[in-house]
Enzyme design. Structure first.
Site, PDB file in Angstrom:
ATOM      1  N   ARG A  78      15.105  14.149  54.078  1.00 15.98           N
ATOM      2  CA  ARG A  78      16.347  14.721  53.550  1.00 15.98           C
ATOM      3  C   ARG A  78      16.325  16.242  53.557  1.00 15.98           C
ATOM      4  O   ARG A  78      17.376  16.875  53.650  1.00 15.98           O
ATOM      5  CB  ARG A  78      16.647  14.158  52.162  1.00 15.98           C
ATOM      6  CG  ARG A  78      17.054  12.683  52.211  1.00 15.98           C
ATOM      7  CD  ARG A  78      17.206  12.078  50.837  1.00 15.98           C
ATOM      8  NE  ARG A  78      16.022  12.223  50.018  1.00 15.98           N
ATOM      9  CZ  ARG A  78      14.976  11.396  50.022  1.00 15.98           C
ATOM     10  NH1 ARG A  78      14.985  10.338  50.806  1.00 15.98           N
ATOM     11  NH2 ARG A  78      13.943  11.599  49.236  1.00 15.98           N
ATOM     12  N   GLU A 107       4.674  11.198  43.713  1.00 18.77           N
ATOM     13  CA  GLU A 107       4.787  10.449  42.463  1.00 18.77           C
ATOM     14  C   GLU A 107       4.192   9.051  42.596  1.00 18.77           C
ATOM     15  O   GLU A 107       3.674   8.497  41.641  1.00 18.77           O
ATOM     16  CB  GLU A 107       6.267  10.278  42.045  1.00 18.77           C
ATOM     17  CG  GLU A 107       7.029  11.548  41.840  1.00 18.77           C
ATOM     18  CD  GLU A 107       7.748  12.025  43.096  1.00 18.77           C
ATOM     19  OE1 GLU A 107       8.898  12.453  42.967  1.00 18.77           O
ATOM     20  OE2 GLU A 107       7.170  11.986  44.200  1.00 18.77           O
TER      21      GLU A 107
END
Length: 188
Positions: free
Chosen positions: A76, A113
């Site tokens: 992105r 994460e």
């Protein structure tokens, strides 16, 4: 819902939080794993006024001085970094995951994460002393931005800052950036 400003309207807009951006981000619960609420920017990208306003706001938030290259992080980050580079009159350089770039590359591992990964950049993508802006969609734990900054510095270029649409402040990524300036248009 507050309408998104046109590309021209955002030239003097304050960077740091616009409700019109939040209105174009949807929450996807339990993605990519249970308990996570994914911030999806697809609606923002599909609205031409919101997309243009976001690109202008990212470009307006750049620290002073010239920018030679804008580095976008897969995937992105590519969507946002390329038009930001055009707005700034700079070149665009992709940073990709392992095995996606042809030719000679340099690599950097990092923690996300949910897992660890490796990023790569072409060894000839930057010149010594070039001023580089990192652009991505989200600043979360900071691992991706820190790894990208390490890649840029390994080629002798200077990282002038990080610009992103969303900061997930509760994950503490900004604190891992050290002395890097970071601009986020919105924060959760």
């Amino acid at each position: 819902m507050e309408p998104a400003p046109s590309a021209l309207d955002t030239a003097g807009a304050a960077v740091g939080g616009s409700e019109w951006i939040k209105d174009h981000i949807r929450d996807i619960p339990d993605f990519p794993k249970p308990g996570v609420v994914y911030k999806d920017i697809t609606p923002l990208l599909s609205d031409p006024r919101a997309f243009a306003g976001t690109v202008d706001a990212l470009a307006a938030g750049v620290p002073g001085g010239r920018i030679d290259k804008v580095v976008g992080i897969e995937a992105r980050g590519f969507i946002l970094a390329a038009p930001v580079a055009l707005r700034l009159g700079a070149g665009f350089v992709p940073v990709r995951k392992t095995g996606k770039l042809p030719g000679a590359v340099t690599s950097q591992s990092y923690e996300l994460e949910y897992r660890s990964d490796v990023l790569e950049i072409h060894t000839d993508a930057l010149e010594i002393g070039e001023r580089v802006l990192i652009v991505d969609d989200v600043l979360a734990t900071g691992g991706t931005a820190v790894a990208t900054a390490a890649l840029i510095r390994s080629l002798g270029a200077e990282v002038v800052g990080v610009a992103c649409v969303i900061e997930l402040a509760f994950l503490g990524g900004r604190g891992k950036l050290g002395d890097l300036d970071a601009v986020a248009l919105i924060s959760y």
